[in-house]
Design an enzyme around this catalytic site. Structure first.
Site, PDB file in Angstrom:
ATOM      1  N   LYS A  22      -2.943   3.120  13.138  1.00 39.42           N
ATOM      2  CA  LYS A  22      -2.093   1.932  12.937  1.00 39.42           C
ATOM      3  C   LYS A  22      -1.337   2.023  11.617  1.00 39.42           C
ATOM      4  CE  LYS A  22      -4.088  -1.931  11.183  1.00 39.42           C
ATOM      5  NZ  LYS A  22      -3.492  -2.522   9.988  1.00 39.42           N
ATOM      6  N   ASN A  23      -2.062   2.396  10.560  1.00 43.41           N
ATOM      7  CA  ASN A  23      -1.447   2.322   9.228  1.00 43.41           C
ATOM      8  C   ASN A  23      -0.494   3.478   8.938  1.00 43.41           C
ATOM      9  OD1 ASN A  23      -2.683  -0.093   8.912  1.00 43.41           O
ATOM     10  ND2 ASN A  23      -4.294   0.622   7.531  1.00 43.41           N
ATOM     11  N   ARG A  91       1.721  -7.599   7.079  1.00 44.17           N
ATOM     12  CA  ARG A  91       1.919  -7.101   5.720  1.00 44.17           C
ATOM     13  C   ARG A  91       2.884  -5.901   5.738  1.00 44.17           C
ATOM     14  NH1 ARG A  91       1.174  -7.641   0.109  1.00 44.17           N
ATOM     15  NH2 ARG A  91       0.955  -5.572  -0.762  1.00 44.17           N
ATOM     16  N   CYS A 115      -3.471  -9.706   6.774  1.00 42.40           N
ATOM     17  CA  CYS A 115      -4.852 -10.192   6.680  1.00 42.40           C
ATOM     18  C   CYS A 115      -5.083 -10.884   5.346  1.00 42.40           C
ATOM     19  CB  CYS A 115      -5.840  -9.021   6.806  1.00 42.40           C
ATOM     20  SG  CYS A 115      -6.043  -8.429   8.479  1.00 42.40           S
ATOM     21  N   ARG A 120      -2.716  -9.997  -2.512  1.00 43.52           N
ATOM     22  CA  ARG A 120      -1.793  -9.016  -1.951  1.00 43.52           C
ATOM     23  C   ARG A 120      -0.364  -9.177  -2.473  1.00 43.52           C
ATOM     24  NH1 ARG A 120      -3.224  -7.460   4.062  1.00 43.52           N
ATOM     25  NH2 ARG A 120      -2.931  -5.379   3.199  1.00 43.52           N
ATOM     26  N   PRO A 121      -0.189  -9.026  -3.793  1.00 39.27           N
ATOM     27  CA  PRO A 121       1.167  -9.134  -4.345  1.00 39.27           C
ATOM     28  C   PRO A 121       2.038  -7.955  -3.903  1.00 39.27           C
ATOM     29  CG  PRO A 121      -0.374  -8.418  -6.045  1.00 39.27           C
ATOM     30  CD  PRO A 121      -1.192  -8.692  -4.809  1.00 39.27           C
ATOM     31  N   ILE A 122       3.341  -8.052  -4.156  1.00 33.28           N
ATOM     32  CA  ILE A 122       4.248  -6.941  -3.809  1.00 33.28           C
ATOM     33  C   ILE A 122       4.999  -6.457  -5.048  1.00 33.28           C
ATOM     34  CG2 ILE A 122       4.576  -7.450  -1.348  1.00 33.28           C
ATOM     35  CD1 ILE A 122       7.201  -8.905  -2.243  1.00 33.28           C
ATOM     36  N   ASP A 123       4.463  -6.834  -6.233  1.00 27.15           N
ATOM     37  CA  ASP A 123       5.172  -6.490  -7.481  1.00 27.15           C
ATOM     38  C   ASP A 123       5.394  -4.983  -7.638  1.00 27.15           C
ATOM     39  OD1 ASP A 123       2.314  -6.527  -7.669  1.00 27.15           O
ATOM     40  OD2 ASP A 123       2.498  -6.169  -9.816  1.00 27.15           O
ATOM     41  N   LEU A 124       4.448  -4.159  -7.198  1.00 27.49           N
ATOM     42  CA  LEU A 124       4.583  -2.705  -7.395  1.00 27.49           C
ATOM     43  C   LEU A 124       5.687  -2.136  -6.496  1.00 27.49           C
ATOM     44  CD1 LEU A 124       0.758  -1.868  -7.495  1.00 27.49           C
ATOM     45  CD2 LEU A 124       2.297  -2.111  -9.458  1.00 27.49           C
ATOM     46  N   ASP A 305     -11.315  -0.611   4.041  1.00 23.86           N
ATOM     47  CA  ASP A 305     -11.278  -1.024   5.451  1.00 23.86           C
ATOM     48  C   ASP A 305     -12.600  -0.752   6.170  1.00 23.86           C
ATOM     49  OD1 ASP A 305      -8.719  -1.781   4.945  1.00 23.86           O
ATOM     50  OD2 ASP A 305      -7.757  -0.117   5.983  1.00 23.86           O
ATOM     51  N   ILE A 327     -11.210  -3.051  -4.231  1.00 19.57           N
ATOM     52  CA  ILE A 327      -9.768  -3.024  -3.922  1.00 19.57           C
ATOM     53  C   ILE A 327      -9.206  -4.437  -3.739  1.00 19.57           C
ATOM     54  CG2 ILE A 327      -7.972  -2.089  -2.401  1.00 19.57           C
ATOM     55  CD1 ILE A 327      -9.536   0.139  -3.806  1.00 19.57           C
ATOM     56  N   ARG A 397      -5.022  -6.656  16.678  1.00 15.85           N
ATOM     57  CA  ARG A 397      -3.980  -6.158  15.772  1.00 15.85           C
ATOM     58  C   ARG A 397      -4.210  -4.707  15.404  1.00 15.85           C
ATOM     59  NH1 ARG A 397      -3.489  -9.829  10.701  1.00 15.85           N
ATOM     60  NH2 ARG A 397      -2.023  -8.152  10.340  1.00 15.85           N
TER      61      ARG A 397
HETATM   62  C1  EPZ Z   1      -2.877  -0.868   3.013  1.00 20.75           C
HETATM   63  O1  EPZ Z   1      -2.606  -2.170   2.499  1.00 20.75           O
HETATM   64  C2  EPZ Z   1      -3.440  -1.083   4.393  1.00 20.75           C
HETATM   65  N1  EPZ Z   1      -2.491  -1.834   5.203  1.00 20.75           N
HETATM   66  C3  EPZ Z   1      -4.747  -1.855   4.324  1.00 20.75           C
HETATM   67  O2  EPZ Z   1      -5.304  -1.874   5.624  1.00 20.75           O
HETATM   68  C4  EPZ Z   1      -5.724  -1.140   3.399  1.00 20.75           C
HETATM   69  O3  EPZ Z   1      -6.863  -1.959   3.241  1.00 20.75           O
HETATM   70  C5  EPZ Z   1      -5.084  -0.893   2.041  1.00 20.75           C
HETATM   71  O4  EPZ Z   1      -3.827  -0.182   2.208  1.00 20.75           O
HETATM   72  C6  EPZ Z   1      -5.950  -0.078   1.094  1.00 20.75           C
HETATM   73  O5  EPZ Z   1      -6.267   1.145   1.686  1.00 20.75           O
HETATM   74  C7  EPZ Z   1      -1.575  -1.213   5.918  1.00 20.75           C
HETATM   75  O6  EPZ Z   1      -1.454  -0.001   5.873  1.00 20.75           O
HETATM   76  C8  EPZ Z   1      -0.692  -2.047   6.754  1.00 20.75           C
HETATM   77  P1  EPZ Z   1      -2.554  -1.412  -1.366  1.00 20.75           P
HETATM   78  P2  EPZ Z   1      -1.711  -2.336   1.199  1.00 20.75           P
HETATM   79  O7  EPZ Z   1      -1.152  -1.632  -1.777  1.00 20.75           O
HETATM   80  O8  EPZ Z   1      -0.679  -1.280   1.191  1.00 20.75           O
HETATM   81  C9  EPZ Z   1      -2.855  -4.203  -5.229  1.00 20.75           C
HETATM   82  C10 EPZ Z   1      -6.338  -2.847   7.500  1.00 20.75           C
HETATM   83  O9  EPZ Z   1      -7.398  -3.484   7.717  1.00 20.75           O
HETATM   84  N2  EPZ Z   1      -1.392  -4.299  -5.185  1.00 20.75           N
HETATM   85  O10 EPZ Z   1      -3.095  -0.012  -1.405  1.00 20.75           O
HETATM   86  O11 EPZ Z   1      -1.321  -3.751   1.144  1.00 20.75           O
HETATM   87  C11 EPZ Z   1      -3.533  -4.917  -4.063  1.00 20.75           C
HETATM   88  O12 EPZ Z   1      -3.643  -6.290  -4.287  1.00 20.75           O
HETATM   89  C12 EPZ Z   1      -5.500  -3.139   6.296  1.00 20.75           C
HETATM   90  O13 EPZ Z   1      -5.880  -1.984   8.267  1.00 20.75           O
HETATM   91  C13 EPZ Z   1      -0.731  -4.916  -6.233  1.00 20.75           C
HETATM   92  O14 EPZ Z   1      -1.345  -5.403  -7.191  1.00 20.75           O
HETATM   93  O15 EPZ Z   1      -2.794  -2.041   0.065  1.00 20.75           O
HETATM   94  C14 EPZ Z   1      -4.850  -4.187  -3.985  1.00 20.75           C
HETATM   95  O16 EPZ Z   1      -5.717  -4.724  -4.939  1.00 20.75           O
HETATM   96  C15 EPZ Z   1      -5.910  -4.311   5.510  1.00 20.75           C
HETATM   97  N3  EPZ Z   1       0.633  -5.005  -6.166  1.00 20.75           N
HETATM   98  C16 EPZ Z   1      -4.495  -2.756  -4.382  1.00 20.75           C
HETATM   99  O17 EPZ Z   1      -3.229  -2.846  -5.086  1.00 20.75           O
HETATM  100  C17 EPZ Z   1       1.339  -4.475  -5.128  1.00 20.75           C
HETATM  101  O18 EPZ Z   1       2.582  -4.575  -5.150  1.00 20.75           O
HETATM  102  C18 EPZ Z   1      -4.337  -1.775  -3.252  1.00 20.75           C
HETATM  103  O19 EPZ Z   1      -3.478  -2.336  -2.259  1.00 20.75           O
HETATM  104  C19 EPZ Z   1       0.661  -3.838  -4.093  1.00 20.75           C
HETATM  105  C20 EPZ Z   1      -0.718  -3.754  -4.131  1.00 20.75           C
END
Ligand code: EPZ
Length: 416
Positions: A22-23, A91, A115, A120-124, A305, A327, A397
């Protein structure tokens, strides 16, 4: 809202065929916007999140044929502001932003959903795009973005390891002017898959799967065919199914080399793990697992996950095991439900201490997110009596044909 009736006391064993990831599939679908030529994608799992991604592409004007493979033609898209009601559902929809900006020089999207496992910010994502030359205005729940001509390649150090931000920056950099280096990149197998897909279309990405990704910007991407890798979290879920039920399972169509972080931990519980080129087996027949300590980390660490599933494993194991989530800050919602099934767990900060008991009891339990739903369904399969798992729409999902696959392994699950 759907629910499952799950009859307990089952041993889950047999053969299972793992679906596409999926991812990986979600970002790859949005990357098709980066080319005006036709793309064929194979091994896309049939999931509600994937349907939403396809609806998003259709809403922009893409042509899509969905047979065994997905045929996508984005040559005629004209719309750069996908609808709120679709963007809000997943997301992954944030990954549409960079391709739209590359294609149109402007984009307007709402903040993504997904979820509820943390802030889950998007700042990065936003910082990365700004560093590559985008102008971005955030207004309440909406992102207005533009670039002059092309993104400009740059050295970018991502402050925190993020799968999502690594993918966003990589997708912006493929058609940028010049060289981009992404430092402190996430190394997950899904990132390798996205990079391989983009390279198939003519991108020049090297180093995906390491923490430094180098991208030489190219002028255009072509069409092409690509097969999505297998889903490592689905594989892990089925391995846990056998481990908690003292079963024996063989997962086919999977990639053992992407699973070492999970299989290594499972072998600590006493499970016998074997693997071949594209299969993994787990044998827990005749014994109760031993508790283990688990800490989630970015790849190659143990995936967040899998956290809910390892928590379930510890609840029925011999001894005391500690689960630490590093995480996401709100990913213990399922623990209350496990306690309602008799589990003995205490939470301290971001750790859950599980005191193993021999058997869970049936109850009404409520899923809070995708992986928690999978875990609760498995908990129902081994509990005493009949468990009703509510809100199983989360499960659809991310797990293709989950009920059919589990019932083939000996479960008794009825969808209501
Ligand atoms: C992906 O989410 C996956 N989602 C998640 O899978 C998975 O849990 C996660 O990566 C970690 O492996 C999809 O692929 C759709 P991150 P993502 O950015 O990209 C912080 C599932 O069950 N962060 O690696 O959203 C964040 O809050 C799902 O299949 C910021 O601070 O995860 C977290 O603490 C759920 N700012 C950490 O980074 C940002 O702009 C890692 O998140 C982005 C993230």
């Amino acid at each position: 809202m759907s629910k499952f009736y799950v009859t307990g006391n089952k041993k889950l064993q047999g053969n299972v065929y793992i679906s596409g990831s999926k991812n990986s599939a979600l970002p790859i679908l949005f990357m098709t916007i980066l080319t005006k030529e036709k793309v064929i994608i194979d091994n896309v799992p049939k999931l509600t999140d994937i349907n939403i991604a396809l609806k998003l592409l259709l809403s922009l004007g893409s042509k899509i044929k969905y047979k065994k493979k997905i045929f996508i033609d984005t040559s005629l898209i004209t719309i750069y502001y996908p609808p709120y009601e679709l963007i809000k559902k997943i997301r992954a929809s944030i990954w549409i932003l960079a391709p739209l900006l590359t294609r149109f020089g402007k984009a307007k999207i709402f903040f993504p959903g997904g979820c509820k496992i943390g802030n889950r910010p998007i700042d990065l994502h936003i910082d990365g795009l700004i560093q590559l030359g985008a102008k971005i205005i955030l207004n309440k729940n909406c992102i207005f973005a533009s670039i002059k001509k092309r993104f400009q390649g740059k050295y970018i150090f991502i402050k925190k390891i993020s799968v999502g931000a690594t993918i966003t920056i990589m997708s912006a950099a493929v058609l940028a002017e010049g060289l981009t280096i992404i430092d402190n990149a996430a190394c997950e197998p899904e990132i390798i898959d996205v990079a391989k897909f983009l390279n198939t279309l003519g991108a020049k990405i090297i180093g995906a799967g390491t923490n430094k990704i180098i991208i030489f910007g190219v002028i255009q991407l072509n069409g092409g065919k690509y097969k999505i890798t297998s889903d490592r979290i689905e594989t892990g879920t089925f391995l846990i199914a056998a481990a908690i039920s003292q079963g024996y399972i063989i997962c086919h169509n999977t990639h053992p080399k992407n699973m070492y972080n999970i299989t290594h931990k499972l072998s600590e519980t006493g499970a016998i793990i074997k693997n071949g080129k594209n299969w993994i087996s787990l044998d827990m027949r005749g014994k109760r697992p031993h508790s283990i300590n688990v800490c989630t980390e970015p790849y190659p660490g143990l995936p967040t996950d899998m956290q809910a599933l390892f928590t379930l494993l510890n609840t029925i194991s011999i001894g005391i095991g500690k689960i630490t989530e590093t995480i996401f800050e709100n990913r213990f919602m399922h623990i209350k439900e496990l306690i309602n099934m008799g589990a003995k767990i205490t939470i301290k900060n971001n750790s859950a201490i599980c005191y193993g008991i021999p058997k869970l009891s049936s109850n009404h339990v409520f899923s809070s997110d995708l992986r928690a739903s999978a875990m609760l369904v498995l908990a129902g399969c081994i509990a005493d009596g009949k468990t009703t798992v509510h809100h199983t729409e989360h499960l659809m999902r991310g797990y293709e044909s989950i009920v059919k696959k589990l019932n083939n392994l000996g479960a008794d699950i009825i969808i209501k």
